[in-house]
Design a protein around this motif. Structure first.
Motif, mmCIF file in Angstrom:
data_model
loop_
_atom_site.group_PDB
_atom_site.id
_atom_site.type_symbol
_atom_site.label_atom_id
_atom_site.label_comp_id
_atom_site.label_asym_id
_atom_site.label_seq_id
_atom_site.Cartn_x
_atom_site.Cartn_y
_atom_site.Cartn_z
ATOM 1 N N ARG A 102 0.847 -1.215 0.000
ATOM 2 C CA ARG A 102 0.000 0.000 0.000
ATOM 3 C C ARG A 102 0.872 1.250 0.000
ATOM 4 N NH1 ARG A 102 -5.964 -0.197 1.059
ATOM 5 N NH2 ARG A 102 -6.353 -2.435 1.061
ATOM 6 N N SER A 141 -4.210 0.634 5.984
ATOM 7 C CA SER A 141 -5.574 0.194 5.641
ATOM 8 C C SER A 141 -6.577 0.807 6.601
ATOM 9 C CB SER A 141 -5.687 -1.331 5.795
ATOM 10 O OG SER A 141 -5.377 -2.003 4.624
ATOM 11 N N LEU A 188 -6.037 -12.654 2.276
ATOM 12 C CA LEU A 188 -5.950 -11.566 1.294
ATOM 13 C C LEU A 188 -5.861 -12.120 -0.128
ATOM 14 C CD1 LEU A 188 -3.269 -9.420 3.195
ATOM 15 C CD2 LEU A 188 -5.670 -8.775 2.876
ATOM 16 N N GLU A 195 -10.104 -8.176 1.582
ATOM 17 C CA GLU A 195 -9.124 -7.164 2.000
ATOM 18 C C GLU A 195 -9.287 -6.699 3.440
ATOM 19 O OE1 GLU A 195 -9.166 -3.923 -0.727
ATOM 20 O OE2 GLU A 195 -8.163 -5.107 -2.295
#
Lengths: 342, 342, 342, 342
Positions: free
Chosen positions: A77, A82, A226, A231
């Motif tokens: 990411r 997240s 995942l 997610e």
């Protein structure tokens, strides 16, 4: 992967390793020092590992350089954390998920009473176990489907999202009907069939760290979920097994900053199971919040002394509101707000 | 169960505990010392535990006296050791089960070649994995049903009983068609659904100790199988996780005499996974035999450097016969004979 | 030392690390992979470590490549094993040192009786404690100087070399007058003043592994002794502390082949303290011999039930000769002969 | 002490144990259950332990009931917590001791600069090492006497009490001239000569928990000091060794409430050595304060990247004042005030 050769390794042995590394499509960088030679194998870690070089002539040992998890990694990411939504409550980032409820769903009265108390105190979600993993086959194993119905009723009454454990792949359909978050217990952290199965649902997942699991193994468990496309995964530290016998498990709070550096996923702390005693749950809850955890999951009981399971570690409903106030104040020092529906 | 009261506990608190103990049908014996009072609760341990006395006023801590396992206990067989038959090979007592074969079934050629070598060397059973639990979802997960067929072919060719792992309750029917012994891996030692399911088959079971499991927890896992009526259970120590990083796991050979004292079930040692290196497997195999183990389970490969999985720890087929000779001689010093078909 | 950079590290950060590595006289090899960059620092490990690069911008972590011990390393002797003489008995290589005697020197009668029994059974050396490290300040701390005199008498009577513990630097002169081997207990394995002091004597040294020490740390303790010029050092594994509570410590026999690969020094096993029980000492002694240990050190008592200290784990004198026969046979399978005076 | 008999123990065996218990002046209470018999031995634990009943016929195992520490126990002060004075700063109870300074005294400039910064930020005491225990004999071992002089100068300049480590009984006189608190390092926690020696000084003592020590063993180490008449003892948790390798040690914060329940002595947390990294020291410091610790001891450096020892874990002087503010706010939530001179 770095391949460290033995000090006495010959040039031929070094070349043989280089050849094998290149045979699987990787590049080999050879660094010759005064005392020994190190070969850097650049490319797919799995391919290099499959070569089984640990046993090869002249090889001393292998040092993995790249982390084996990908989707769970901070890099995936690009350093952003997240943040996701569970029925209107945000988890991750500046949000602190306060998850509370009975260890086990025992009766309609107990479930609804505890649900009301924790809801009034302003928690983020309701926890409760219908299927219980028990060390002994002779112990109470949970109300099962009946327990799920009571959780459904508590959800309808309070509006709180439900966190509940799944133990058997054959129960997944029943559980997802009620659960907003499926909990994978510590004993099932490496039950790969189960992980893949919940990865295929659209229900969020909270994975508890096995009691001898490394942080890397916990992230590999998350990777199983995942990889299937799900997610919304939370990581949960709940105490590891060490030599100390003064408590049931050793709560490992360094896991909070360490996991947050390794992964973008939210990190939740379960202080109840490690402490094993009500009066130690509050100091450990505050410590978790101060350490920067993204949430905690705790057990509350209306009559802890009558609880069928783990009563000694459940917080009592009377003092729960005060407890929440102190957790909230501590989380704020660490820069987080308790997550409630917007 | 002994209930140790705090030194400052009042007479009323002692009486309250006695009352609660008696309320679940147990008898309470009170021993008053100079410094503190201890209450012995005689009766069903589960009933006393369910009282949750750890949190009660005046109570310091509880000490379990009776072991929680019953069918697995030495007392259950009045001190006699379990000796059972697996397709003509005896396990337990004076019999030493030598189980060998590839970590993973990779191909027809590899499986049959290894099967022939270990059969010629006089082993008791053939091991081989069709379903492989892997830390990474990106690693090879085994040939599955195709692997089971190859094991069936190896069994028909050599006559050796087959030991193979089961990971998912949904595969139980397929596995029992081929397996003489179902292996439950260390990661699934507390997968209670799986344990109960294999307990309902008439196939023998080998349960590997979880890497942070206590011996008592291993016996409780066995109890889940025994409770369903399946009496042919083997316990397997395969290394525990400790602080030492010089090897993958720490092989705990004290588990051999300790488990043999606690339980009537045979104790098998897996020296391959802890060592993680071929050259350390032999010394650990001999050590296991010398310690009085009821058998060992080891990995053998015809081309260890080409193995898909765990190649570095597989013994090579060339030197396998010599290895077996040394194991046999050591087992004899400890009073056991390698088990072969009568 | 390998310096692993973060995936997001900039070129400037890589260059800054290279500059610092070169500033202390080391060479830096940069390997750029698709995902990250690794810098090999070739040169003195201590210099690189002193840079404190763990905190530097862009650095993920450091991986030590060279072992920190030098004189203790296999390479120092070019792969040849240390074999040395202790008053006529050889230790190391193909010699198996069988060291036996009372845990604690309690009385003249006990010391001499046990000394006679173990001497008659053909052991290599006599052990016995005059200074005892005790967890409790209220426990018996050994006879001290009086105990040393009794050991001297036993030595004169039997001719056996004496192994005895030293705990305090101020007692070193008294102890070396009697001891042929100074024992450094597990609790003092990292008492560096004491290690340096015994390094300056010309008495052989047996260093017990601390209960949470890594093999590398044990070798670093040996290095403290070797650095002062004392070459006769034995390493001793005596059980490590793990989560298992069924025994006092977990005997780690993988330490035998692992230490023998890392170091040229002899590896001795103490099976008594881990087992903590007489009936588990024999299986662990045989396992140690089978694993290829260079010797064992065990406790023997003429009246174990009357022993002041650790009686439950002492072997009884009656059965000691049989025990020695089995140890001898097992050591022979592993290629070693019990060492006695030539 | 409870003596648990084997299920098959005979009446004669039970009577033999009773007789032996009574022979050392203790009282025996026999509780006969359906499955087994338990004998409660009421009296001096050491006397019963000296009987070595673990090996006696019919005995299964012994369960200690009374804690082996006396002066360190909560009961010794009847539940009141120890609060003592160190050169005008209070430690214990509602006082939070904030101890900060360099890991190692490296130079006059560094020592005085860091001392000024921590003094300005309002800490309770100054820490700094003159004698350094190092795993490697080739590493810098501290400035020794020269370092003590620099600490003396820093003390005169700032007025802060000094905390510094003692490693060798022969240095005790030099150290007590400067130190207000003698630190006993984790590696010396069971160096009983050293503990007894500092017990005979009138200097306060801070004992660090060994990396595999139980809380009970830490309290027994304190008992060695208390027994000599020195009442000002602080307990310090600094991380234990576990299977996790993502950090140097696992900080065990459950030790805070557990030690506070077992003992009246203050409990200090060292978050620097477990984390091993500057950015993890703050979350662990806040967590310690939130958990109710009686203080923390942290490392600060003016130029962490140039530090000779443990630079990566030292807090930088620039941000130290902000750090102290957050620690102070968190300690207040847990009911404590940072201790400064009245």
């Amino acid at each position: 992967m770095m391949i460290v050769m033995k000090p006495e390794a010959t040039t031929d042995q070094v070349e043989a390793v280089v050849e094998r590394v290149e045979s699987v499509g990787c590049t080999a960088h050879v660094s010759r020092g005064d005392e020994l030679t190190v070969i850097g194998a650049i490319g797919d870690r799995d391919h290099v590992q499959a070569l089984g070089l640990e046993g090869a002539p002249g090889v001393d040992h292998l040092v993995p350089i790249l982390k084996p998890f990908k989707l769970a990694s901070t890099q995936f990411r690009k350093g952003e954390r997240s943040v996701f939504d569970i029925d209107g409550r945000k988890v991750g980032g500046e949000h602190f998920a306060l998850i509370a409820g009975p260890c086990t769903v025992e009766s309609r009265e107990q479930t609804l009473e505890v649900a009301d108390v924790v809801n009034d105190a302003g928690v983020s979600m309701l926890r409760g176990g219908a299927y219980k993993p028990r060390t002994s086959p002779y112990s109470f194993q949970g109300l099962g489907g009946e327990g799920l119905k009571l959780l459904q009723e508590a959800k309808e009454r309070t509006g709180l999202p439900i966190v509940t454990e799944l133990m058997d792949v054959r129960d997944v359909e029943d559980v997802v009907e009620v659960a907003d978050v499926i909990q994978i217990g510590a004993r099932n952290m490496q039950n790969y069939s189960l992980l893949a199965e919940v990865g295929r649902t659209d229900c969020a997942v909270l994975i508890k760290r096995g009691l001898a699991a490394t942080l890397e193994e916990l992230l590999m468990a998350a990777e199983y979920v995942l990889k299937e496309g799900n997610e919304r995964v939370m990581l949960c530290e709940r105490g590891i097994r060490t030599h100390e016998t003064a408590y049931r498990f050793t709560l490992d709070l360094l896991a909070v900053p360490a996991l947050q550096e390794m992964s973008h996923l939210p990190v939740i702390i379960d202080p109840s199971h490690a402490a094993g005693r009500r009066d130690w749950v509050k100091p450990m809850s505050l410590a978790a919040a101060a350490a920067g955890a993204d949430g905690i999951i705790v057990e509350v009981h209306n009559e802890p002394e009558e609880a069928i399971c783990d009563g000694p570690q459940a917080l009592a409903t009377e003092s729960f509101a005060d407890y929440v106030d102190q957790v909230r104040a501590t989380a704020e020092i660490a820069g987080k707000q308790v997550s409630v529906v917007a």
